[in-house]
Structure formats: structure tokens, C-alpha cells
Design a protein around this motif. Structure first.
Motif, short mmCIF file in Angstrom:
data_model
loop_
_atom_site.label_atom_id
_atom_site.label_comp_id
_atom_site.label_asym_id
_atom_site.label_seq_id
_atom_site.Cartn_x
_atom_site.Cartn_y
_atom_site.Cartn_z
N ARG A 99 1.03 -1.22 0.10
CA ARG A 99 0.05 -0.03 0.10
C ARG A 99 0.89 1.39 -0.03
N ALA A 100 0.17 2.48 -0.50
CA ALA A 100 1.20 3.43 -0.87
C ALA A 100 0.18 4.65 -0.56
N THR A 101 0.85 5.90 -0.20
CA THR A 101 0.17 7.02 -0.31
C THR A 101 1.03 8.04 -1.23
N CYS A 102 0.30 8.74 -1.98
CA CYS A 102 1.16 9.80 -2.80
C CYS A 102 0.17 11.16 -2.90
N LYS A 103 0.76 12.31 -2.43
CA LYS A 103 0.22 13.41 -2.58
C LYS A 103 0.98 14.18 -3.69
N GLN A 104 0.43 14.51 -4.52
CA GLN A 104 0.94 15.33 -5.79
C GLN A 104 0.36 16.52 -6.00
N MET A 105 0.97 17.53 -6.61
CA MET A 105 0.49 18.83 -7.37
C MET A 105 0.46 18.50 -8.79
N GLN A 106 -0.64 19.11 -9.13
CA GLN A 106 -0.76 19.28 -10.94
C GLN A 106 -1.08 20.92 -11.27
N LEU A 107 -0.06 21.26 -11.96
CA LEU A 107 -0.22 22.61 -12.62
C LEU A 107 -1.07 22.55 -14.05
N ILE A 108 -2.18 23.37 -13.93
CA ILE A 108 -2.87 22.93 -15.34
C ILE A 108 -3.05 24.29 -16.03
N PRO A 109 -2.13 24.69 -17.11
CA PRO A 109 -2.78 25.93 -17.76
C PRO A 109 -3.97 25.26 -18.81
N ILE A 110 -4.98 26.17 -18.99
CA ILE A 110 -6.32 25.91 -19.72
C ILE A 110 -6.34 27.08 -20.47
N SER A 111 -6.59 26.90 -21.84
CA SER A 111 -7.37 27.84 -22.61
C SER A 111 -8.76 28.30 -22.62
N VAL A 112 -8.71 29.44 -21.95
CA VAL A 112 -10.15 29.85 -21.60
C VAL A 112 -10.70 30.92 -22.35
N PRO A 113 -12.02 31.19 -22.78
CA PRO A 113 -12.36 32.27 -23.49
C PRO A 113 -12.08 33.88 -22.76
N SER A 114 -11.48 34.53 -23.49
CA SER A 114 -11.08 36.00 -22.84
C SER A 114 -12.47 36.86 -22.85
N ASN A 115 -12.71 37.79 -21.78
CA ASN A 115 -13.83 38.70 -21.76
C ASN A 115 -13.78 39.44 -22.91
N LYS A 116 -12.56 39.92 -23.49
CA LYS A 116 -12.40 40.56 -24.57
C LYS A 116 -12.48 40.04 -26.03
N GLY A 117 -12.70 38.90 -26.06
CA GLY A 117 -12.87 38.07 -27.35
C GLY A 117 -11.53 37.30 -27.44
N GLY A 118 -11.58 36.23 -28.07
CA GLY A 118 -10.37 35.52 -28.29
C GLY A 118 -10.39 34.56 -27.09
N ARG A 119 -8.83 34.36 -26.73
CA ARG A 119 -8.57 33.13 -25.75
C ARG A 119 -7.52 33.72 -24.85
N GLN A 120 -7.39 33.31 -23.44
CA GLN A 120 -6.38 33.51 -22.65
C GLN A 120 -6.09 32.27 -21.91
N ILE A 121 -4.80 32.29 -21.22
CA ILE A 121 -4.41 30.96 -20.42
C ILE A 121 -4.68 31.28 -18.99
N GLY A 122 -5.48 30.30 -18.51
CA GLY A 122 -5.88 30.20 -17.21
C GLY A 122 -4.99 29.37 -16.42
N PHE A 123 -4.68 29.29 -15.27
CA PHE A 123 -3.83 28.34 -14.59
C PHE A 123 -4.78 28.14 -13.11
N SER A 124 -4.44 26.50 -12.97
CA SER A 124 -5.23 26.00 -11.93
C SER A 124 -4.20 25.32 -11.12
N GLY A 125 -4.12 25.31 -10.00
CA GLY A 125 -3.19 24.50 -9.17
C GLY A 125 -3.93 23.40 -8.17
N ILE A 126 -3.86 22.16 -8.63
CA ILE A 126 -4.49 21.17 -7.94
C ILE A 126 -3.75 20.42 -7.15
#
Length: 164
Positions: A99-126
């Protein structure tokens, strides 16, 4: 989940192999999501694993239930954020026999719609807090809890889409 521990003075060859195999499994899971390879994604879990993505607006259930939700929500046809990548890092692995445990971090850049039109990169830390078991096929995740650490540069109206 076990708290952070100082590294041991030395590791046996089996401990080194187990740590590398667990890291490989975590990277395989993240890559399977990015490639939307749901068969591979489901294979990294035991059949009866409990997956809880609810803190981040996602599904909770066994791999088949979460796959049904994720494969719809994250499909390129339905997901308003079609480009994303999961960087799996900071693996804190504790092994106790089969048995094992693993705590890990994932950094997730995501292409999201921009309020000004087009796309921007949002980042999520999980943070993922996983419990694993050694099976005849190798290490598998038997329990996963997803904890949202932070988001940056997401539109104010961002919500996780409903499975349609």
C-alpha cells in the motif's frame, strides 16, 4: 493523507522501483486526461476506487462513473476550454508494503475564453491525495481526492460545465 516526511537516509532497490512506478502511474493518469484516452485513464485505478473531484466542481464515484462524466465534460465538442495540459509534480510518496500514499501537485494551464474576445491562459493548481495498492498488474490508485489550491486568470463567470 500522511503529512510531509523527511526523506529516508537510504532506499532499497524495491523502494526506488516502487517510487518510480508510482510516479510513472501519476504521469500516465495526467497524460491520459490530456489525450482524452479514457480507457487508459480508467486503467490506472482499481475497479472499486473512490474518486472525489467534487471540491473542484467535478464528479465523485468509481472510475466508470467519473469516466462517464469526464468523457462528456472534457470532450472537445462540449468543453469550452478545449486545450489544457496537466503537469504532475511534487510527488510525496510513502510506501508501506503493498500500500502507498502519494500527494502530488498538478499545474494545469487551460485555454479559456477571454472577456475581450479570443482566448487567454488560465492556470489551476490542484493537489491530489491518493491511496494506492499493489496489484498483479502493478500499482493502481484505489482512492483519489482532488483539492483545489488556487486559480489564476480565469474569467469571473467560470464554472465547471455540466455533463450534457
Amino acid at each position: 493523507m500522511t503529512s510531509i516526511r523527511l526523506p529516508k537516509l537510504s532506499l532499497s532497490m524495491q523502494e526506488i522501483a516502487d517510487r518510480l512506478l508510482i510516479q510513472d502511474l501519476m504521469i500516465c493518469e495526467a497524460s491520459a486526461i490530456d489525450e482524452r484516452d479514457w480507457d487508459m485513464w480508467e486503467a490506472v485505478f482499481t475497479e472499486d476506487a473512490l474518486i472525489d473531484w467534487s471540491e473542484n466542481g467535478g464528479a465523485k464515484g468509481n472510475p466508470k462513473e467519473v469516466r462517464a462524466w469526464a468523457s462528456k465534460v472534457l470532450s472537445t465538442e462540449n468543453f469550452p476550454y478545449p486545450q489544457y495540459q496537466h503537469l504532475s509534480t511534487n510527488h510525496q510518496i510513502v510506501i508501506e508494503g503493498d500500500r502507498a500514499t502519494c500527494k502530488q501537485m498538478q499545474l494545469i494551464p487551460i485555454s479559456v475564453p477571454s472577456n475581450k474576445g479570443g482566448r487567454q491562459i488560465g492556470f489551476s493548481g490542484i493537489w491530489f491525495e491518493d491511496e494506492l495498492v499493489r496489484t498483479a498488474e502493478g500499482w493502481r490508485i484505489c482512492k483519489r481526492y482532488e483539492k483545489l489550491a488556487w486559480r489564476h486568470n480565469f474569467p469571473e463567470q467560470y464554472e465547471v460545465p455540466e455533463a450534457g
